[in-house]
Write a protein that holds these residues in place. Structure first.
Motif, PDB file in Angstrom:
ATOM      1  N   HIS A 127       0.852  -1.199   0.000  1.00 55.88           N
ATOM      2  CA  HIS A 127       0.000   0.000   0.000  1.00 55.88           C
ATOM      3  C   HIS A 127       0.882   1.241   0.000  1.00 55.88           C
ATOM      4  N   SER A 128       0.559   2.170  -0.900  1.00 55.83           N
ATOM      5  CA  SER A 128       1.352   3.380  -1.015  1.00 55.83           C
ATOM      6  C   SER A 128       0.625   4.559  -0.378  1.00 55.83           C
ATOM      7  N   THR A 129       1.392   5.365   0.301  1.00 52.89           N
ATOM      8  CA  THR A 129       0.829   6.581   0.879  1.00 52.89           C
ATOM      9  C   THR A 129       0.754   7.656  -0.199  1.00 52.89           C
ATOM     10  N   THR A 130       0.108   8.762   0.147  1.00 53.77           N
ATOM     11  CA  THR A 130      -0.003   9.871  -0.802  1.00 53.77           C
ATOM     12  C   THR A 130       1.373  10.400  -1.189  1.00 53.77           C
ATOM     13  N   ALA A 131       2.252  10.482  -0.193  1.00 53.57           N
ATOM     14  CA  ALA A 131       3.608  10.968  -0.467  1.00 53.57           C
ATOM     15  C   ALA A 131       4.357  10.009  -1.389  1.00 53.57           C
ATOM     16  N   GLN A 132       4.161   8.695  -1.165  1.00 51.58           N
ATOM     17  CA  GLN A 132       4.835   7.712  -2.013  1.00 51.58           C
ATOM     18  C   GLN A 132       4.306   7.758  -3.443  1.00 51.58           C
ATOM     19  N   LYS A 133       2.997   7.966  -3.587  1.00 52.25           N
ATOM     20  CA  LYS A 133       2.426   8.074  -4.934  1.00 52.25           C
ATOM     21  C   LYS A 133       3.001   9.274  -5.666  1.00 52.25           C
ATOM     22  N   ALA A 134       3.141  10.378  -4.923  1.00 54.42           N
ATOM     23  CA  ALA A 134       3.731  11.566  -5.545  1.00 54.42           C
ATOM     24  C   ALA A 134       5.178  11.297  -5.939  1.00 54.42           C
ATOM     25  N   GLU A 135       5.878  10.542  -5.095  1.00 55.12           N
ATOM     26  CA  GLU A 135       7.272  10.202  -5.392  1.00 55.12           C
ATOM     27  C   GLU A 135       7.365   9.309  -6.625  1.00 55.12           C
ATOM     28  N   ILE A 136       6.443   8.353  -6.738  1.00 51.18           N
ATOM     29  CA  ILE A 136       6.424   7.458  -7.896  1.00 51.18           C
ATOM     30  C   ILE A 136       6.157   8.252  -9.177  1.00 51.18           C
ATOM     31  N   THR A 137       5.196   9.160  -9.090  1.00 52.32           N
ATOM     32  CA  THR A 137       4.892   9.995 -10.257  1.00 52.32           C
ATOM     33  C   THR A 137       6.094  10.821 -10.674  1.00 52.32           C
ATOM     34  N   GLU A 138       6.784  11.381  -9.667  1.00 49.39           N
ATOM     35  CA  GLU A 138       7.971  12.167  -9.960  1.00 49.39           C
ATOM     36  C   GLU A 138       9.061  11.306 -10.580  1.00 49.39           C
ATOM     37  N   ALA A 139       9.212  10.064 -10.055  1.00 43.76           N
ATOM     38  CA  ALA A 139      10.225   9.152 -10.599  1.00 43.76           C
ATOM     39  C   ALA A 139       9.893   8.765 -12.030  1.00 43.76           C
ATOM     40  N   PHE A 140       8.585   8.564 -12.325  1.00 42.28           N
ATOM     41  CA  PHE A 140       8.182   8.225 -13.688  1.00 42.28           C
ATOM     42  C   PHE A 140       8.502   9.378 -14.639  1.00 42.28           C
ATOM     43  N   ASN A 141       8.144  10.588 -14.221  1.00 43.55           N
ATOM     44  CA  ASN A 141       8.432  11.741 -15.063  1.00 43.55           C
ATOM     45  C   ASN A 141       9.927  11.915 -15.275  1.00 43.55           C
ATOM     46  N   GLN A 142      10.697  11.615 -14.225  1.00 43.22           N
ATOM     47  CA  GLN A 142      12.143  11.689 -14.350  1.00 43.22           C
ATOM     48  C   GLN A 142      12.651  10.653 -15.344  1.00 43.22           C
ATOM     49  N   GLY A 143      12.049   9.437 -15.281  1.00 41.51           N
ATOM     50  CA  GLY A 143      12.444   8.386 -16.211  1.00 41.51           C
ATOM     51  C   GLY A 143      12.161   8.756 -17.651  1.00 41.51           C
ATOM     52  N   VAL A 144      11.016   9.401 -17.869  1.00 38.81           N
ATOM     53  CA  VAL A 144      10.679   9.854 -19.219  1.00 38.81           C
ATOM     54  C   VAL A 144      11.707  10.861 -19.709  1.00 38.81           C
ATOM     55  N   GLU A 145      12.089  11.767 -18.819  1.00 39.18           N
ATOM     56  CA  GLU A 145      13.067  12.780 -19.185  1.00 39.18           C
ATOM     57  C   GLU A 145      14.427  12.154 -19.470  1.00 39.18           C
ATOM     58  N   GLU A 146      14.846  11.195 -18.610  1.00 35.61           N
ATOM     59  CA  GLU A 146      16.158  10.583 -18.783  1.00 35.61           C
ATOM     60  C   GLU A 146      16.208   9.649 -19.984  1.00 35.61           C
ATOM     61  N   SER A 147      15.056   9.142 -20.408  1.00 38.85           N
ATOM     62  CA  SER A 147      15.049   8.259 -21.577  1.00 38.85           C
ATOM     63  C   SER A 147      15.388   9.017 -22.857  1.00 38.85           C
ATOM     64  N   GLY A 148      15.194  10.318 -22.814  1.00 39.53           N
ATOM     65  CA  GLY A 148      15.458  11.119 -23.998  1.00 39.53           C
ATOM     66  C   GLY A 148      14.325  11.111 -25.003  1.00 39.53           C
ATOM     67  N   PHE A 149      13.188  10.503 -24.645  1.00 35.66           N
ATOM     68  CA  PHE A 149      12.085  10.393 -25.592  1.00 35.66           C
ATOM     69  C   PHE A 149      11.544  11.767 -25.975  1.00 35.66           C
ATOM     70  N   THR A 150      11.515  12.673 -25.012  1.00 33.25           N
ATOM     71  CA  THR A 150      10.984  14.006 -25.310  1.00 33.25           C
ATOM     72  C   THR A 150      12.026  14.895 -25.979  1.00 33.25           C
ATOM     73  N   ARG A 151      13.303  14.651 -25.696  1.00 31.40           N
ATOM     74  CA  ARG A 151      14.350  15.511 -26.236  1.00 31.40           C
ATOM     75  C   ARG A 151      14.822  15.077 -27.616  1.00 31.40           C
ATOM     76  N   ARG A 152      14.902  13.757 -27.826  1.00 30.76           N
ATOM     77  CA  ARG A 152      15.451  13.239 -29.080  1.00 30.76           C
ATOM     78  C   ARG A 152      14.314  13.046 -30.082  1.00 30.76           C
TER      79      ARG A 152
END
Length: 348
Positions: A127-152
């Motif tokens: 079970h994830s808390t609200t803070a953990q869900k926000a952290e997961i969302t932030e990590a996902f967005n970070q992963g998208v950025e690091e993948s280069g999908f938006t930049r390349r």
């Protein structure tokens, strides 16, 4: 000797066993930079390689569509003693290579361009808390950025193009499902004057052959000649034209408007094909006049226009209008006035 360094003993069975000390966490190894991490030209070169793979995959997908129409359906290729269908071979090669290049491009992209630093995190409850869900969302967005999908943009556009083109062969290959039915779903071989015969003995049926409460599986008399001409045409015609004939007390029948002359002394005829998914039905209950489909339990009231009283079927069983010919046999007044079979065959 320090007691803290002594091996720990645990009881097991009838004796004691030594339990080794846990291995210390070695931690994450130092990150090693790749050539593409420090050389922008190398990164751009890999990006072009990945885009080329995706682009070629798209061209191969288009090539499979062209091959489907350009290569004769029954053309053959010979490889020594081996032969094969040229159309199937080229289609398979094009689609196989297209999928391979998309996979290979994705692997090259991940290994050479995406961020590859290892991270560790503590296990936590499911079970994830609200803070953990926000952290997961932030990590996902970070992963998208690091993948280069938006930049390349070159990789993104070539990948989306390849995936889009890969859907075209699937649409083209729908043609192999068979010829379009046209108006065949709207009609059967029933027609004015066609006698109703028992589907086993093929004997014509007279009203006097049926007693109240009886249900008979029947077919059109013009079905038998098709069996000799074409097995496929025979099976198709039989599947659509199968009917059930039932005799109910006239006083118990609720006749739908416009069908007052469709029955003969309480004898009614309906399609045998369930309007849900097309299963054949004939499980009849005399006291309620209900007929049950064995597949999904759709239930129809034969005394009330075969309307649905239970189950997933969406519409009543189509009714075949009956009459009697000069020799006293049951005949059809016409074909069914609506499509038989599953409701999605109906087009209004």
């Amino acid at each position: 000797m320090n007691d803290d360094k002594l091996p720990v003993k645990a009881e097991e069975g009838h004796g004691a066993v030594e339990v080794a000390e846990p291995i210390a966490d070695p931690g994450i190894e130092p990150h090693e930079y790749r050539i593409t991490d420090i050389d922008p030209k190398a990164a751009d070169r890999v990006e072009r390689q990945v885009a080329a793979m995706f682009g070629l995959a798209g061209l191969l997908a288009l090539g499979s569509c062209v091959a489907y129409f350009a290569i004769p359906r029954y053309a053959e290729l010979a490889f020594g003693p081996l032969t094969g269908n040229a159309n199937n071979l080229v289609l398979g090669l094009c689609l196989g290579l297209a999928l391979f290049l998309i996979g290979a491009g994705a692997i090259q992209w991940a290994k050479k361009l995406m961020v590859d630093e290892e991270i560790s995190e503590e296990r936590h409850d499911a079970h994830s808390t609200t803070a953990q869900k926000a952290e997961i969302t932030e990590a996902f967005n970070q992963g998208v950025e690091e993948s280069g999908f938006t930049r390349r943009k070159l990789i993104r556009r070539s990948l989306l193009g390849a995936m889009g083109l890969l859907g075209l062969p699937a649409i083209v290959l729908l043609r192999d499902l068979g010829p379009l039915p046209g108006r065949k779903l709207y009609s059967t071989i029933w027609a004015q004057g066609i006698r109703v015969v028992n589907d086993v003995t093929l004997r014509p049926i007279k009203p006097s052959d049926l007693v109240v409460g009886q249900l008979v599986n029947a077919a059109p008399a013009n079905l038998a000649p098709l069996q000799e001409e074409s097995g496929v045409e025979y099976q198709n015609a039989k599947a659509k034209a199968a009917v059930i004939v039932v005799r109910i007390k006239p006083s118990e029948i609720r006749t739908p408007a416009g069908r007052e002359n469709w029955g003969i002394d309480g004898i009614l005829c309906y399609s045998k094909i369930c309007t849900h998914v097309g299963c054949p039905i004939s499980l009849y209950e005399q006291t309620t006049h209900h007929v049950l489909c064995p597949c999904h339990q759709s239930t129809f009231d034969l005394a009330d226009g075969a309307k649905v009283v239970f189950g997933p079927a969406a519409r009543p069983l189509p009714q075949l209008p009956l009459a009697v010919d000069s020799e006293g046999y049951l005949i059809a007044q016409s074909d069914f006035t609506e499509p038989v079979g599953p409701s999605f065959f109906e087009r209004g």
